[in-house]
Design a protein around this motif. Sequence first.
Motif, PDB file in Angstrom:
ATOM      1  N   TRP A  21       0.843  -1.198   0.000  1.00  0.00           N
ATOM      2  CA  TRP A  21       0.000   0.000   0.000  1.00  0.00           C
ATOM      3  C   TRP A  21       0.878   1.248   0.000  1.00  0.00           C
ATOM      4  O   TRP A  21       0.666   2.162  -0.792  1.00  0.00           O
ATOM      5  N   VAL A  22       1.860   1.275   0.873  1.00  0.00           N
ATOM      6  CA  VAL A  22       2.727   2.453   0.977  1.00  0.00           C
ATOM      7  C   VAL A  22       3.561   2.601  -0.293  1.00  0.00           C
ATOM      8  O   VAL A  22       3.754   3.708  -0.786  1.00  0.00           O
ATOM      9  N   ARG A  23       4.051   1.501  -0.847  1.00  0.00           N
ATOM     10  CA  ARG A  23       4.820   1.568  -2.096  1.00  0.00           C
ATOM     11  C   ARG A  23       3.992   2.173  -3.214  1.00  0.00           C
ATOM     12  O   ARG A  23       4.485   2.990  -3.989  1.00  0.00           O
ATOM     13  N   VAL A  75       8.088  -1.401 -12.639  1.00  0.00           N
ATOM     14  CA  VAL A  75       8.180  -2.868 -12.722  1.00  0.00           C
ATOM     15  C   VAL A  75       9.636  -3.295 -12.545  1.00  0.00           C
ATOM     16  O   VAL A  75       9.938  -4.235 -11.806  1.00  0.00           O
ATOM     17  N   PHE A  76      10.550  -2.586 -13.201  1.00  0.00           N
ATOM     18  CA  PHE A  76      11.974  -2.894 -13.102  1.00  0.00           C
ATOM     19  C   PHE A  76      12.467  -2.777 -11.657  1.00  0.00           C
ATOM     20  O   PHE A  76      13.178  -3.647 -11.153  1.00  0.00           O
ATOM     21  N   ALA A  77      12.063  -1.693 -10.976  1.00  0.00           N
ATOM     22  CA  ALA A  77      12.495  -1.491  -9.590  1.00  0.00           C
ATOM     23  C   ALA A  77      11.998  -2.619  -8.692  1.00  0.00           C
ATOM     24  O   ALA A  77      12.737  -3.124  -7.846  1.00  0.00           O
ATOM     25  N   LEU A  93      13.908  -5.793  -9.324  1.00  0.00           N
ATOM     26  CA  LEU A  93      15.194  -5.798  -8.619  1.00  0.00           C
ATOM     27  C   LEU A  93      15.022  -6.119  -7.138  1.00  0.00           C
ATOM     28  O   LEU A  93      15.944  -6.630  -6.508  1.00  0.00           O
ATOM     29  N   GLU A  94      13.845  -5.812  -6.588  1.00  0.00           N
ATOM     30  CA  GLU A  94      13.554  -6.144  -5.192  1.00  0.00           C
ATOM     31  C   GLU A  94      13.264  -7.629  -5.031  1.00  0.00           C
ATOM     32  O   GLU A  94      13.189  -8.131  -3.920  1.00  0.00           O
ATOM     33  N   GLY A  95      13.056  -8.338  -6.161  1.00  0.00           N
ATOM     34  CA  GLY A  95      12.789  -9.772  -6.102  1.00  0.00           C
ATOM     35  C   GLY A  95      11.316 -10.118  -6.049  1.00  0.00           C
ATOM     36  O   GLY A  95      10.946 -11.259  -5.778  1.00  0.00           O
ATOM     37  N   ASP A  96      10.450  -9.143  -6.307  1.00  0.00           N
ATOM     38  CA  ASP A  96       9.014  -9.403  -6.274  1.00  0.00           C
ATOM     39  C   ASP A  96       8.591 -10.241  -7.473  1.00  0.00           C
ATOM     40  O   ASP A  96       9.151 -10.122  -8.563  1.00  0.00           O
ATOM     41  N   LEU A 147       1.182  -2.330  -8.335  1.00  0.00           N
ATOM     42  CA  LEU A 147       1.072  -1.258  -9.327  1.00  0.00           C
ATOM     43  C   LEU A 147      -0.287  -1.195 -10.004  1.00  0.00           C
ATOM     44  O   LEU A 147      -0.512  -0.335 -10.857  1.00  0.00           O
ATOM     45  N   GLY A 148      -1.166  -2.118  -9.647  1.00  0.00           N
ATOM     46  CA  GLY A 148      -2.496  -2.116 -10.252  1.00  0.00           C
ATOM     47  C   GLY A 148      -2.473  -2.509 -11.719  1.00  0.00           C
ATOM     48  O   GLY A 148      -3.247  -1.995 -12.514  1.00  0.00           O
ATOM     49  N   LEU A 149      -1.575  -3.423 -12.059  1.00  0.00           N
ATOM     50  CA  LEU A 149      -1.448  -3.900 -13.435  1.00  0.00           C
ATOM     51  C   LEU A 149      -1.853  -5.372 -13.496  1.00  0.00           C
ATOM     52  O   LEU A 149      -1.877  -6.055 -12.479  1.00  0.00           O
ATOM     53  N   GLY A 150      -2.114  -5.870 -14.701  1.00  0.00           N
ATOM     54  CA  GLY A 150      -2.357  -7.292 -14.884  1.00  0.00           C
ATOM     55  C   GLY A 150      -1.028  -8.045 -14.900  1.00  0.00           C
ATOM     56  O   GLY A 150       0.010  -7.485 -15.262  1.00  0.00           O
ATOM     57  N   GLU A 151      -1.073  -9.321 -14.529  1.00  0.00           N
ATOM     58  CA  GLU A 151       0.158 -10.118 -14.507  1.00  0.00           C
ATOM     59  C   GLU A 151       0.768 -10.251 -15.906  1.00  0.00           C
ATOM     60  O   GLU A 151       1.992 -10.250 -16.046  1.00  0.00           O
TER      61      GLU A 151
END
Length: 188
Positions: free
Chosen positions: A82-84, A140-142, A145-148, A157-161
């Motif tokens: 949520w915060v991200r 998405v790139f960031a 890199l976090e491993g998500d 991000l409210g996007l589709g997979e």
Amino acid sequence: MPTGGGGMSVALALPPGDDGARRRTTDRSFEQFLSENYTALERFLQRQCFDPHLAEDALHEALIVALDKWETVSRHEKPLYWVRKVAWYKLQTLHDRQKWKDTVPLENVADDVVEPRTAHEVERLVLHTARLLPAQHRAVFALMLEGDTDQQIALQLGLGEKTVATYKATVRRMFREQLSEGAPDGPR
């Protein structure tokens, strides 16, 4: 005044009339969240924005919103997501406001990209390539890199997979192109 992991002081304030125990519980909960997640949030924003002050401003604005709604946010399954998401939107807003102020055209930033030989050169190539990406691709790139996972990125991000997978493929292709263009011996 509690301090977040990045040295940020936060004035914890709840609406008047809240009892002291509720205030202390909320303060401790938010302080715990900050100590566990401040650095990750900061890193997430800095990987998308090349102005560390702008990233810091977006983070602080997002934390103000999070603090204001902390009693609700803390009950989310993943308060970090949520915060991200709020921080990402804040960064986009701040970036749009500054878009036309003293900016250097991206084409003038790093024309001398060559095959990276050191960690510093790799980092420069990553930053140069990331600058070429649209905002959602950078986000998405960031998170990549976090491993998500694709599912986690889509949720945040409210996007589709499938969109996330497409953006990741685009990012990878751009990095391959940058490496092959900059390599002295041609494509690999």
